[in-house]
Design a protein around this motif. Structure first.
Motif, PDB file in Angstrom:
ATOM      1  N   ILE A 117       0.829  -1.210   0.000  1.00  0.00           N
ATOM      2  CA  ILE A 117       0.000   0.000   0.000  1.00  0.00           C
ATOM      3  C   ILE A 117       0.862   1.258   0.000  1.00  0.00           C
ATOM      4  N   ASP A 118       1.910   1.257   0.810  1.00  0.00           N
ATOM      5  CA  ASP A 118       2.744   2.447   0.954  1.00  0.00           C
ATOM      6  C   ASP A 118       3.751   2.613  -0.180  1.00  0.00           C
ATOM      7  N   CYS A 119       4.275   1.507  -0.703  1.00  0.00           N
ATOM      8  CA  CYS A 119       5.445   1.588  -1.577  1.00  0.00           C
ATOM      9  C   CYS A 119       5.177   1.285  -3.042  1.00  0.00           C
ATOM     10  N   ASP A 120       4.094   0.579  -3.371  1.00  0.00           N
ATOM     11  CA  ASP A 120       3.776   0.271  -4.763  1.00  0.00           C
ATOM     12  C   ASP A 120       3.056   1.465  -5.379  1.00  0.00           C
ATOM     13  N   LYS A 121       3.794   2.363  -5.997  1.00  0.00           N
ATOM     14  CA  LYS A 121       3.243   3.610  -6.506  1.00  0.00           C
ATOM     15  C   LYS A 121       2.519   3.453  -7.843  1.00  0.00           C
ATOM     16  N   VAL A 122       2.630   2.269  -8.477  1.00  0.00           N
ATOM     17  CA  VAL A 122       1.853   2.009  -9.683  1.00  0.00           C
ATOM     18  C   VAL A 122       0.386   1.800  -9.323  1.00  0.00           C
ATOM     19  N   ASN A 123       0.140   1.188  -8.181  1.00  0.00           N
ATOM     20  CA  ASN A 123      -1.215   1.018  -7.675  1.00  0.00           C
ATOM     21  C   ASN A 123      -1.660   2.245  -6.893  1.00  0.00           C
ATOM     22  N   TYR A 124      -2.872   2.165  -6.319  1.00  0.00           N
ATOM     23  CA  TYR A 124      -3.507   3.354  -5.738  1.00  0.00           C
ATOM     24  C   TYR A 124      -3.740   3.234  -4.241  1.00  0.00           C
ATOM     25  N   GLY A 125      -2.977   2.396  -3.568  1.00  0.00           N
ATOM     26  CA  GLY A 125      -3.106   2.275  -2.126  1.00  0.00           C
ATOM     27  C   GLY A 125      -4.494   1.876  -1.697  1.00  0.00           C
ATOM     28  N   CYS A 126      -5.086   2.645  -0.812  1.00  0.00           N
ATOM     29  CA  CYS A 126      -6.430   2.360  -0.311  1.00  0.00           C
ATOM     30  C   CYS A 126      -7.519   2.710  -1.323  1.00  0.00           C
ATOM     31  N   ASP A 127      -7.150   3.229  -2.464  1.00  0.00           N
ATOM     32  CA  ASP A 127      -8.125   3.549  -3.499  1.00  0.00           C
ATOM     33  C   ASP A 127      -8.152   2.500  -4.601  1.00  0.00           C
ATOM     34  N   GLY A 128      -7.576   1.333  -4.372  1.00  0.00           N
ATOM     35  CA  GLY A 128      -7.681   0.242  -5.333  1.00  0.00           C
ATOM     36  C   GLY A 128      -6.387  -0.045  -6.056  1.00  0.00           C
ATOM     37  N   GLY A 129      -6.374  -1.147  -6.785  1.00  0.00           N
ATOM     38  CA  GLY A 129      -5.177  -1.512  -7.522  1.00  0.00           C
ATOM     39  C   GLY A 129      -5.308  -2.856  -8.190  1.00  0.00           C
ATOM     40  N   PHE A 130      -4.221  -3.323  -8.779  1.00  0.00           N
ATOM     41  CA  PHE A 130      -4.202  -4.581  -9.519  1.00  0.00           C
ATOM     42  C   PHE A 130      -3.235  -5.560  -8.875  1.00  0.00           C
ATOM     43  N   ILE A 131      -3.646  -6.813  -8.815  1.00  0.00           N
ATOM     44  CA  ILE A 131      -2.808  -7.864  -8.255  1.00  0.00           C
ATOM     45  C   ILE A 131      -1.530  -8.014  -9.064  1.00  0.00           C
ATOM     46  N   SER A 132      -1.642  -7.926 -10.393  1.00  0.00           N
ATOM     47  CA  SER A 132      -0.460  -8.092 -11.247  1.00  0.00           C
ATOM     48  C   SER A 132       0.587  -7.021 -10.957  1.00  0.00           C
ATOM     49  N   ASP A 133       0.145  -5.785 -10.731  1.00  0.00           N
ATOM     50  CA  ASP A 133       1.097  -4.720 -10.390  1.00  0.00           C
ATOM     51  C   ASP A 133       1.744  -4.974  -9.030  1.00  0.00           C
ATOM     52  N   ALA A 134       0.985  -5.573  -8.119  1.00  0.00           N
ATOM     53  CA  ALA A 134       1.559  -5.925  -6.811  1.00  0.00           C
ATOM     54  C   ALA A 134       2.660  -6.960  -6.981  1.00  0.00           C
ATOM     55  N   TYR A 135       2.413  -7.967  -7.805  1.00  0.00           N
ATOM     56  CA  TYR A 135       3.454  -8.963  -8.072  1.00  0.00           C
ATOM     57  C   TYR A 135       4.666  -8.317  -8.734  1.00  0.00           C
ATOM     58  N   ASP A 136       4.425  -7.417  -9.683  1.00  0.00           N
ATOM     59  CA  ASP A 136       5.540  -6.724 -10.346  1.00  0.00           C
ATOM     60  C   ASP A 136       6.387  -5.980  -9.318  1.00  0.00           C
ATOM     61  N   PHE A 137       5.712  -5.319  -8.377  1.00  0.00           N
ATOM     62  CA  PHE A 137       6.454  -4.585  -7.341  1.00  0.00           C
ATOM     63  C   PHE A 137       7.308  -5.535  -6.513  1.00  0.00           C
ATOM     64  N   ILE A 138       6.734  -6.660  -6.081  1.00  0.00           N
ATOM     65  CA  ILE A 138       7.479  -7.602  -5.243  1.00  0.00           C
ATOM     66  C   ILE A 138       8.720  -8.104  -5.970  1.00  0.00           C
ATOM     67  N   ILE A 139       8.567  -8.405  -7.265  1.00  0.00           N
ATOM     68  CA  ILE A 139       9.703  -8.886  -8.053  1.00  0.00           C
ATOM     69  C   ILE A 139      10.781  -7.807  -8.170  1.00  0.00           C
ATOM     70  N   LYS A 140      10.368  -6.590  -8.562  1.00  0.00           N
ATOM     71  CA  LYS A 140      11.331  -5.510  -8.766  1.00  0.00           C
ATOM     72  C   LYS A 140      11.945  -5.029  -7.455  1.00  0.00           C
ATOM     73  N   ASN A 141      11.185  -5.144  -6.367  1.00  0.00           N
ATOM     74  CA  ASN A 141      11.670  -4.686  -5.066  1.00  0.00           C
ATOM     75  C   ASN A 141      12.601  -5.695  -4.407  1.00  0.00           C
ATOM     76  N   GLY A 142      12.709  -6.863  -4.992  1.00  0.00           N
ATOM     77  CA  GLY A 142      13.549  -7.887  -4.384  1.00  0.00           C
ATOM     78  C   GLY A 142      12.889  -8.586  -3.230  1.00  0.00           C
ATOM     79  N   GLY A 143      11.535  -8.501  -3.169  1.00  0.00           N
ATOM     80  CA  GLY A 143      10.812  -9.216  -2.127  1.00  0.00           C
ATOM     81  C   GLY A 143       9.814  -8.339  -1.398  1.00  0.00           C
ATOM     82  N   ILE A 144       9.282  -8.875  -0.317  1.00  0.00           N
ATOM     83  CA  ILE A 144       8.255  -8.194   0.475  1.00  0.00           C
ATOM     84  C   ILE A 144       8.537  -8.430   1.955  1.00  0.00           C
ATOM     85  N   SER A 145       8.169  -7.463   2.787  1.00  0.00           N
ATOM     86  CA  SER A 145       8.435  -7.536   4.224  1.00  0.00           C
ATOM     87  C   SER A 145       7.390  -8.380   4.944  1.00  0.00           C
TER      88      SER A 145
END
Length: 221
Positions: A117-145
């Motif tokens: 929610i805080d770091c995936d700027k392609v998505n819209y946080g609490c205003d919605g988003g896409f699962i695929s973009d979340a996966y893209d973020f995890i891959i590019k970020n080198g993982g998730i906390s």
């Protein structure tokens, strides 16, 4: 009146020939519009360019189980709630990553939706988003906390990019075929993420079959 209408709908449905039953919950006194506005926020325009995978295409000789309970296999964390933050996209993506990580490593780690929610700027946080973009973020970020290290607040926050990543994924993809057999095979192999059209009273629609599955291969924990 709204509650009575919903109760009547539930009773009529349950008296018919269906493979599932409906029941009352804390949303039973809301209209569909009130539920969408209060708990899902804005819905971005659907994308059509997401990659599809034949990983779980039905092949000759496949024998699929009638049911799989990933909870009993230790691949599902305890129930979470997003509150009044429209972050279902983050919860869905994180749930699948938690599951595949447990299957591969044997460790069930509760992961952080708030990190997305805080770091995936392609998505819209609490205003919605896409699962695929979340996966893209995890891959590019080198993982998730982990959830413990980056706890959920149910609101948009400032990205803490210094949190340690504890789980990674290699890739993901939509099911190639939009049918029950492909969905059955995917679920038989791992927990999945699914997008559901909430405009339908029963929360079921053809979009349900636009199902996302994360890759079985994780690089590290």
């Amino acid at each position: 009146m709204i509650f009575n209408d919903n109760l009547r709908y539930i009773e009529e449905h349950n008296s018919g020939e269906h493979s599932y039953k409906l029941g009352l919950n804390k949303f039973a006194d809301l209209t569909n519009e009130e539920f969408r506005l209060g708990y899902t926020r804005a819905i971005p325009q659907l994308k059509s360019n997401d990659v599809k995978s034949d990983r779980y295409s039905l092949r000759s000789g496949d024998v699929l189980p009638d049911a799989v309970d990933w909870r009993s296999k230790g691949a599902v964390t305890t129930v979470k709630t997003q509150g009044k933050c429209g972050a279902s996209w983050a919860f869905s993506a994180i749930g699948a990553v938690e599951g595949i990580n447990q299957i591969v490593t044997g460790d069930l780690i509760t992961l952080s939706e708030q990190h997305l929610i805080d770091c995936d700027k392609v998505n819209y946080g609490c205003d919605g988003g896409f699962i695929s973009d979340a996966y893209d973020f995890i891959i590019k970020n080198g993982g998730i906390s982990s959830e413990k290290d980056y706890p959920y607040t149910a609101k948009d926050g400032t990205c803490d990019s210094f949190k340690e990543n504890v789980v990674t994924i290699d890739s993901y993809g939509y099911l190639l075929e939009d049918n029950e057999a492909a969905l059955q095979k995917a679920v038989a192999n791992q927990p999945i993420s699914a997008g559901i059209d909430i405009n339908n009273t029963d929360l079921l629609s053809p979009f349900f079959y636009k199902t996302m599955v994360s890759c079985l291969a994780l690089q590290q924990v």
